[in-house]
Design a protein around this motif. Structure first.
Motif, short mmCIF file in Angstrom:
data_model
loop_
_atom_site.label_atom_id
_atom_site.label_comp_id
_atom_site.label_asym_id
_atom_site.label_seq_id
_atom_site.Cartn_x
_atom_site.Cartn_y
_atom_site.Cartn_z
N ASN A 171 -42.61 -27.33 -10.03
CA ASN A 171 -43.51 -27.75 -11.10
C ASN A 171 -43.06 -27.41 -12.51
O ASN A 171 -43.23 -28.19 -13.43
N TYR A 172 -42.54 -26.21 -12.70
CA TYR A 172 -42.08 -25.82 -14.03
C TYR A 172 -40.66 -25.25 -13.93
O TYR A 172 -40.28 -24.68 -12.93
N ASP A 173 -39.92 -25.40 -15.01
CA ASP A 173 -38.54 -24.91 -15.02
C ASP A 173 -38.46 -23.39 -14.99
O ASP A 173 -37.52 -22.83 -14.44
N TYR A 174 -39.45 -22.74 -15.63
CA TYR A 174 -39.41 -21.28 -15.76
C TYR A 174 -40.76 -20.68 -15.40
O TYR A 174 -41.81 -21.25 -15.73
N TRP A 175 -40.67 -19.52 -14.79
CA TRP A 175 -41.86 -18.73 -14.44
C TRP A 175 -41.66 -17.36 -15.07
O TRP A 175 -40.71 -16.65 -14.74
N SER A 176 -42.58 -17.03 -15.98
CA SER A 176 -42.35 -15.87 -16.84
C SER A 176 -43.43 -14.81 -16.71
O SER A 176 -44.54 -15.08 -16.27
N TRP A 177 -43.05 -13.63 -17.14
CA TRP A 177 -44.01 -12.54 -17.34
C TRP A 177 -44.06 -12.21 -18.82
O TRP A 177 -43.01 -12.05 -19.48
N ILE A 178 -45.27 -12.11 -19.34
CA ILE A 178 -45.53 -11.82 -20.75
C ILE A 178 -46.60 -10.74 -20.79
O ILE A 178 -47.49 -10.71 -19.93
N ARG A 179 -46.53 -9.86 -21.77
CA ARG A 179 -47.57 -8.84 -21.88
C ARG A 179 -48.04 -8.72 -23.32
O ARG A 179 -47.35 -9.11 -24.25
N GLN A 180 -49.24 -8.17 -23.47
CA GLN A 180 -49.82 -7.94 -24.78
C GLN A 180 -50.40 -6.54 -24.83
O GLN A 180 -51.43 -6.27 -24.22
N PRO A 181 -49.76 -5.64 -25.56
CA PRO A 181 -50.29 -4.27 -25.67
C PRO A 181 -51.52 -4.24 -26.56
O PRO A 181 -51.77 -5.19 -27.31
N PRO A 182 -52.28 -3.17 -26.49
CA PRO A 182 -53.49 -3.07 -27.33
C PRO A 182 -53.15 -3.21 -28.80
O PRO A 182 -52.28 -2.51 -29.32
N GLY A 183 -53.82 -4.15 -29.45
CA GLY A 183 -53.61 -4.36 -30.87
C GLY A 183 -52.28 -5.01 -31.23
O GLY A 183 -51.94 -5.11 -32.41
N GLY A 184 -51.53 -5.44 -30.22
CA GLY A 184 -50.21 -6.03 -30.48
C GLY A 184 -50.13 -7.49 -30.12
O GLY A 184 -51.09 -8.08 -29.65
N GLY A 185 -48.97 -8.04 -30.35
CA GLY A 185 -48.76 -9.44 -30.05
C GLY A 185 -48.19 -9.65 -28.66
O GLY A 185 -47.89 -8.69 -27.94
N MET A 186 -48.01 -10.89 -28.31
CA MET A 186 -47.44 -11.25 -27.02
C MET A 186 -45.97 -10.87 -26.98
O MET A 186 -45.23 -11.12 -27.93
#
Length: 122
Positions: free
Chosen positions: A32-47
């Motif tokens: 279905n998709y070319d890439y499968w990723s992991w992303i995180r967002q810390p408290p008060g921070g960006g992706m």
């Protein structure tokens, strides 16, 4: 419609390994998709993009995490997993899995899980 769901422990002790699984439904991690990723967002921070695995099983990692991160997949279960070793409180974040046509997607692109809170604390 492709849907993703993160699962794993919400609390991890410092120095231990964080393990999360992303289960994909309504589609396949091999098509279905070319890439499968992991992303995180810390408290008060960006992706923060952490890493990705593609249709063929090749992986890419953020350089600053390369010593601690591993992404793998189980095509029979339509899942991909994140392992992050030697965690510290700085790894506390909401962790998202995503499928997209590019490696580092914005939330508006592709399909994303709802996110799971992981806290690193003794």
């Amino acid at each position: 419609q492709v849907q993703l769901q993160e699962s794993g422990p919400g609390l991890v002790k410092p120095s231990q390994t964080l393990s999360l699984t992303c289960t994909v439904s309504g589609g396949s991690i091999t098509t279905n998709y070319d890439y499968w990723s992991w992303i995180r967002q810390p408290p008060g921070g960006g992706m923060e993009w952490m890493g990705a695995i593609n249709l063929s099983g090749s992986t890419w990692y953020k350089p600053s995490l390369k010593r601690r991160i591993s992404i793998s997949r189980d095509t029979s279960k339509n899942q991909f997993t994140l392992q992050l070793t030697s965690v510290t409180p700085e790894d506390t974040a909401i962790y998202y899995c995503a499928g997209a046509p590019i490696m580092t997607p914005e939330p508006s692109l592709g399909a994303w899980g709802q996110g799971t809170q992981v806290t690193v604390s003794s």
